[in-house]
Design a protein around this motif. Sequence first.
Motif, PDB file in Angstrom:
ATOM      1  N   GLU B  24     -11.015   3.811  -6.765  1.00 40.26           N
ATOM      2  CA  GLU B  24     -10.126   2.226  -6.737  1.00 40.26           C
ATOM      3  C   GLU B  24      -9.054   3.104  -6.032  1.00 40.26           C
ATOM      4  O   GLU B  24      -7.931   2.404  -5.340  1.00 40.26           O
ATOM      5  CB  GLU B  24     -10.283   2.952  -7.971  1.00 40.26           C
ATOM      6  N   VAL B  25      -8.202   4.483  -6.364  1.00 40.20           N
ATOM      7  CA  VAL B  25      -7.244   4.783  -6.442  1.00 40.20           C
ATOM      8  C   VAL B  25      -7.187   4.490  -4.464  1.00 40.20           C
ATOM      9  O   VAL B  25      -6.163   4.198  -4.202  1.00 40.20           O
ATOM     10  CB  VAL B  25      -7.394   6.123  -6.636  1.00 40.20           C
ATOM     11  N   PHE B  30      -4.270   1.734  -0.302  1.00 36.00           N
ATOM     12  CA  PHE B  30      -4.185   1.297   0.848  1.00 36.00           C
ATOM     13  C   PHE B  30      -3.395   0.076   1.191  1.00 36.00           C
ATOM     14  O   PHE B  30      -2.958  -0.122   1.730  1.00 36.00           O
ATOM     15  CB  PHE B  30      -6.237   1.501   1.514  1.00 36.00           C
ATOM     16  N   LEU B  31      -4.229  -1.145  -0.475  1.00 33.10           N
ATOM     17  CA  LEU B  31      -3.952  -2.538  -0.211  1.00 33.10           C
ATOM     18  C   LEU B  31      -2.326  -2.023  -0.765  1.00 33.10           C
ATOM     19  O   LEU B  31      -1.742  -3.375   0.080  1.00 33.10           O
ATOM     20  CB  LEU B  31      -4.702  -3.200  -1.538  1.00 33.10           C
ATOM     21  N   MET B  71      -3.290  -3.222  -7.364  1.00 40.32           N
ATOM     22  CA  MET B  71      -3.677  -2.748  -8.699  1.00 40.32           C
ATOM     23  C   MET B  71      -4.529  -3.576 -10.449  1.00 40.32           C
ATOM     24  O   MET B  71      -4.502  -2.502 -10.602  1.00 40.32           O
ATOM     25  CB  MET B  71      -1.729  -4.468 -10.254  1.00 40.32           C
ATOM     26  N   GLY B  72      -5.035  -4.448  -9.818  1.00 35.19           N
ATOM     27  CA  GLY B  72      -6.852  -4.547 -10.110  1.00 35.19           C
ATOM     28  C   GLY B  72      -7.910  -3.254  -9.797  1.00 35.19           C
ATOM     29  O   GLY B  72      -8.171  -3.409 -10.570  1.00 35.19           O
ATOM     30  N   ALA B  73      -7.035  -2.927  -8.566  1.00 27.68           N
ATOM     31  CA  ALA B  73      -7.811  -1.627  -7.943  1.00 27.68           C
ATOM     32  C   ALA B  73      -7.870  -0.532  -9.505  1.00 27.68           C
ATOM     33  O   ALA B  73      -8.734  -0.115  -9.750  1.00 27.68           O
ATOM     34  CB  ALA B  73      -8.484  -1.224  -6.527  1.00 27.68           C
ATOM     35  N   ASP B  77      -9.642   1.458 -12.095  1.00 29.90           N
ATOM     36  CA  ASP B  77      -9.554   3.124 -12.696  1.00 29.90           C
ATOM     37  C   ASP B  77      -9.025   3.523 -14.261  1.00 29.90           C
ATOM     38  O   ASP B  77      -9.493   4.704 -14.457  1.00 29.90           O
ATOM     39  CB  ASP B  77      -8.617   4.017 -11.807  1.00 29.90           C
ATOM     40  N   LEU B  78      -8.203   3.188 -14.727  1.00 29.16           N
ATOM     41  CA  LEU B  78      -8.081   3.461 -16.106  1.00 29.16           C
ATOM     42  C   LEU B  78      -9.236   3.541 -16.847  1.00 29.16           C
ATOM     43  O   LEU B  78      -9.622   2.949 -17.245  1.00 29.16           O
ATOM     44  CB  LEU B  78      -6.771   2.686 -16.664  1.00 29.16           C
TER      45      LEU B  78
END
Lengths: 174, 315
Positions: B24-25, B30-31, B71-73, B77-78
């Motif tokens: 995720e991070v 990258f995005l 931010m969705g990724a 991860d949270l």
Amino acid sequence: MVIDTKLCIGCADCVVACKTENEVPEGYCRDWIAEATSGTFPDLSLEYRSERCNHCDSPPCVHACPTGASFVDEESNVTLVDPDLCTGCKSCIAACPYDARFVLPEGYVSKCTFCIHRVREGLDPACVSACPTRCMHFGDLNDPQSDVSRLLRTRSWKVIAPAAGTEPNVYYLT
Amino acid sequence: MEELITTQKLNPHIDPVLHIWGWEVPVYLFLGGLAAGLLLLGAISVLRGEDGRPTAQRLLAAVTPLLALGMGALFLDLEHKVNVFRFYTAFVVTAPMSWGSWILLVAVPVNLLLVAATARSVWPGSMAGLEQRVPALGRLASFSEPRTRVLAWSSVVLAVAVGIYTGILLSAYGARPFWNTAILGPIFLVSGVSAAAGAIQLVSRSQGERRWFERLDVGLLVVEIVLIGLMLVTMLSGPLQTRQAATLVLGGPLTVAFWVLVLAIGLLLPLALETWQLRGARLPAFLAPLLVIAGSLIFRFFIVEAGQMTGWIAY
């Protein structure tokens, strides 16, 4: 906190006491035992250390936390985590050179609190109380008459990874 | 030096090797970098009044969706997702993640206003139809157009901030020697702009525009390779912990990943292909830009992984 490595036998009673007192879930730990071997065979020396969060004076975990969930309690100078503010982003875990933090199954970060709930009642942390060799000492380093202050004045000591620059507050008598 | 054995220390994702951040991070970084690159190139194109390179301006519309995906990724991860709003109930000046949260919050509306400001010139046909159906869009465009230059300059600043932030986020962790160099910020920025130049080449229908961004990308890839080299030099001339961290890619477990995946396939191969194309070789147009974008993603996966493998204490 001051820990006498000449007395510590690595029995892990401190670990069990912590798990019991703080209801740490199975498979997790807030403190642990490090066996450090140094030298070259046959001239070796072995040291046992009971390790945990160092409640640093310059805590990188607190600096890295984006929500203020990791904070230093003003009254006790103990580094704590507020679960209501923690997002579980794990920034504090990446920032800690001692790998002393972890994420609980509930999703927020946990670590040693120096048993702040006991300290506020005038008791020692559970690990200190349970130690069978009395190698662990807890007190106020700002009080020159406290046990911990006197031990640091009269014995040689070290801290873990001083070059990391975090100014740790767990001292090991050597 | 001491050899350490620990008992009772087996916290999930911490011991024996730190692995708190999965896919995720790096995807978020990258995005974020790609979006920052697109915002920077698009805003510069607006400021220069370039009609011959419309794709850079068109892709300004991709910035907010890319940031949202990123931010969705990060959200995935949270570990304590219910508290995600806490990012916006505090501003912690020492925490790069806090800076990033607030910068992204500003970048999104500025990007949307810049898209509105340029929409009538970039999509004249579609915009006319849209304005008839949604009059508010027309009012938004009319509001933004007189402010185009302010919005474009703000976008340049925000794009650089987002691009550098994606690297500084990691480099601020003194506990992870492989990350702990400020040069990571500029590397991530250049890598993000390079990926954006690749994306523009992929989407563009104009040979001239593709060629222009190909030339830009060659320069960016060279800069990125030089910066990565300087990062290694900095690590090798630093204290024990960073020298040990550098050995990860100099004979250590990530040697092949670094030299083959990151450097050869992610940077040198697309650099060679783009140079070859600029000299007149006929290659599939999608090949080099796709490799550039893939290289940018691979680089972030590599860095996130490598940093987690390094620390101050060998537990």
